[in-house]
Every structure is written in structure tokens, then in C-alpha cells.
Design a protein around this motif. Structure first.
Motif, mmCIF file in Angstrom:
data_model
loop_
_atom_site.group_PDB
_atom_site.id
_atom_site.type_symbol
_atom_site.label_atom_id
_atom_site.label_comp_id
_atom_site.label_asym_id
_atom_site.label_seq_id
_atom_site.Cartn_x
_atom_site.Cartn_y
_atom_site.Cartn_z
ATOM 1 N N SER A 1 26.399 27.884 17.707
ATOM 2 C CA SER A 1 25.566 28.779 16.896
ATOM 3 C C SER A 1 26.275 29.980 16.487
ATOM 4 O O SER A 1 25.991 30.692 15.333
ATOM 5 N N LEU A 2 26.814 30.670 17.277
ATOM 6 C CA LEU A 2 27.652 31.877 16.807
ATOM 7 C C LEU A 2 28.683 31.670 15.650
ATOM 8 O O LEU A 2 28.815 32.347 14.701
ATOM 9 N N ALA A 3 29.221 30.612 15.517
ATOM 10 C CA ALA A 3 30.387 30.346 14.423
ATOM 11 C C ALA A 3 29.494 30.231 13.231
ATOM 12 O O ALA A 3 30.120 30.638 12.116
ATOM 13 N N ILE A 4 28.498 29.627 13.281
ATOM 14 C CA ILE A 4 27.663 29.410 12.264
ATOM 15 C C ILE A 4 27.238 30.480 11.492
ATOM 16 O O ILE A 4 27.027 30.523 10.417
ATOM 17 N N MET A 5 26.571 31.308 12.686
ATOM 18 C CA MET A 5 26.051 32.686 12.270
ATOM 19 C C MET A 5 26.886 33.329 11.450
ATOM 20 O O MET A 5 26.750 34.120 10.276
ATOM 21 N N SER A 6 28.212 33.309 11.917
ATOM 22 C CA SER A 6 29.325 34.217 11.427
ATOM 23 C C SER A 6 29.593 33.767 9.985
ATOM 24 O O SER A 6 29.666 34.688 9.091
ATOM 25 N N LYS A 14 20.527 38.453 4.338
ATOM 26 C CA LYS A 14 19.551 38.267 5.541
ATOM 27 C C LYS A 14 19.566 36.997 6.207
ATOM 28 O O LYS A 14 18.930 35.994 5.762
ATOM 29 N N ILE A 15 20.114 36.926 7.454
ATOM 30 C CA ILE A 15 20.222 35.578 8.171
ATOM 31 C C ILE A 15 19.052 35.576 9.271
ATOM 32 O O ILE A 15 19.251 36.768 9.841
ATOM 33 N N VAL A 48 22.386 36.924 19.954
ATOM 34 C CA VAL A 48 22.719 36.539 18.560
ATOM 35 C C VAL A 48 22.083 37.656 17.708
ATOM 36 O O VAL A 48 22.555 38.247 16.732
ATOM 37 N N ARG A 49 20.978 38.160 18.203
ATOM 38 C CA ARG A 49 20.007 39.382 17.356
ATOM 39 C C ARG A 49 20.921 40.743 17.575
ATOM 40 O O ARG A 49 21.113 41.287 16.581
ATOM 41 N N HIS A 56 16.116 42.863 11.141
ATOM 42 C CA HIS A 56 14.872 42.585 10.084
ATOM 43 C C HIS A 56 13.982 41.546 10.738
ATOM 44 O O HIS A 56 12.936 41.345 10.178
ATOM 45 N N ILE A 57 14.070 40.879 11.933
ATOM 46 C CA ILE A 57 13.079 40.115 12.282
ATOM 47 C C ILE A 57 12.706 40.551 13.862
ATOM 48 O O ILE A 57 13.514 41.115 14.556
ATOM 49 N N HIS A 58 11.553 40.220 14.346
ATOM 50 C CA HIS A 58 11.236 40.511 15.523
ATOM 51 C C HIS A 58 11.558 39.523 16.602
ATOM 52 O O HIS A 58 11.585 38.327 16.430
ATOM 53 N N TYR A 59 11.988 40.010 17.832
ATOM 54 C CA TYR A 59 12.307 39.051 19.077
ATOM 55 C C TYR A 59 11.259 38.185 19.243
ATOM 56 O O TYR A 59 11.457 36.974 19.253
#
Length: 114
Positions: A1-6, A14-15, A48-49, A56-59
Motif C-alpha cells: 500500500s505504501l508504494a501505491i499511496m506514493s 487528496k488521497i 499511512v496517515r 483531511h480525514i479522521h482516524y
């Protein structure tokens, strides 16, 4: 997921990130206005957060259902409502989707633990 998020961060402003069902959890402040109120979230959600600055999003929307130790027994004994948890996931996805240009949803891994 880290590579995709990057990769997504290079293409979108805004992801969003959601791990609907988490097993290994950590405690985090519910919000920055009240750091004394703690909630449990999946450990990957915190990573990730914080790493990608998804403030911009809550835990609680990123990690709506936690599977702690003893969950399976409580579920079998009828102490946990599947419909309530499904509603929590739907609510969380709606909030994250509304606040984000695109959302990455991560699976839980092996759910038979607990």
C-alpha cells in the motif's frame, strides 16, 4: 500500500485511505482538538496517515472496525452485531470518499486470528 499511496500522491491532491477491518491496533488521539480522548485504530492506518499527511480525514473513518483479542468469542456469543459493523464501514467509506479525490482501501489480511 505504501508504494501505491506514493504513486497516487503524485497524481491527486487528496488521497483517502481506509482499512475497514483492522487486527493489530494502536491508540491515537481521536482528534487534534482533544488529544486526551484516545481511540483504537489499525497500526497500518496510523503509519499511512502520518507518513502521507492525510490529515483531511479522521482516524475513526480510516479504521472503522477493529478485531481485538477475544473478538471471535464475542461474535459467536452474539455480543457483536455484524449489521452495526457494516454500517460503520459504510459510514466511514462515505466520509473518506467525500473528503478525497481517490480512496485506497486496504484488506485485513488473515481474519481468523482473534
Amino acid at each position: 500500500s505504501l508504494a501505491i499511496m506514493s504513486g497516487l500522491q503524485k497524481r491527486f491532491d487528496k488521497i483517502g485511505f481506509v482499512k475497514p477491518v483492522g487486527q493489530q491496533h494502536v491508540q491515537v488521539p481521536k482528534n487534534s482538538d482533544d488529544p486526551s480522548t484516545m481511540i483504537k485504530v489499525d497500526k497500518d492506518v496510523r503509519l499511512v496517515r502520518e507518513h502521507f499527511g492525510l490529515h483531511h480525514i479522521h482516524y475513526e473513518d480510516m479504521s472503522p472496525v477493529i478485531i481485538p483479542r477475544g473478538y471471535t468469542k464475542k461474535f459467536v456469543d452474539g455480543q457483536i452485531s455484524p449489521s452495526s459493523q457494516l454500517e460503520d464501514v459504510h459510514r466511514a467509506m462515505a466520509h473518506v470518499t467525500q473528503a478525497s479525490d481517490i480512496v485506497l482501501c486496504e484488506g485485513t489480511g488473515h481474519c481468523a486470528v482473534g
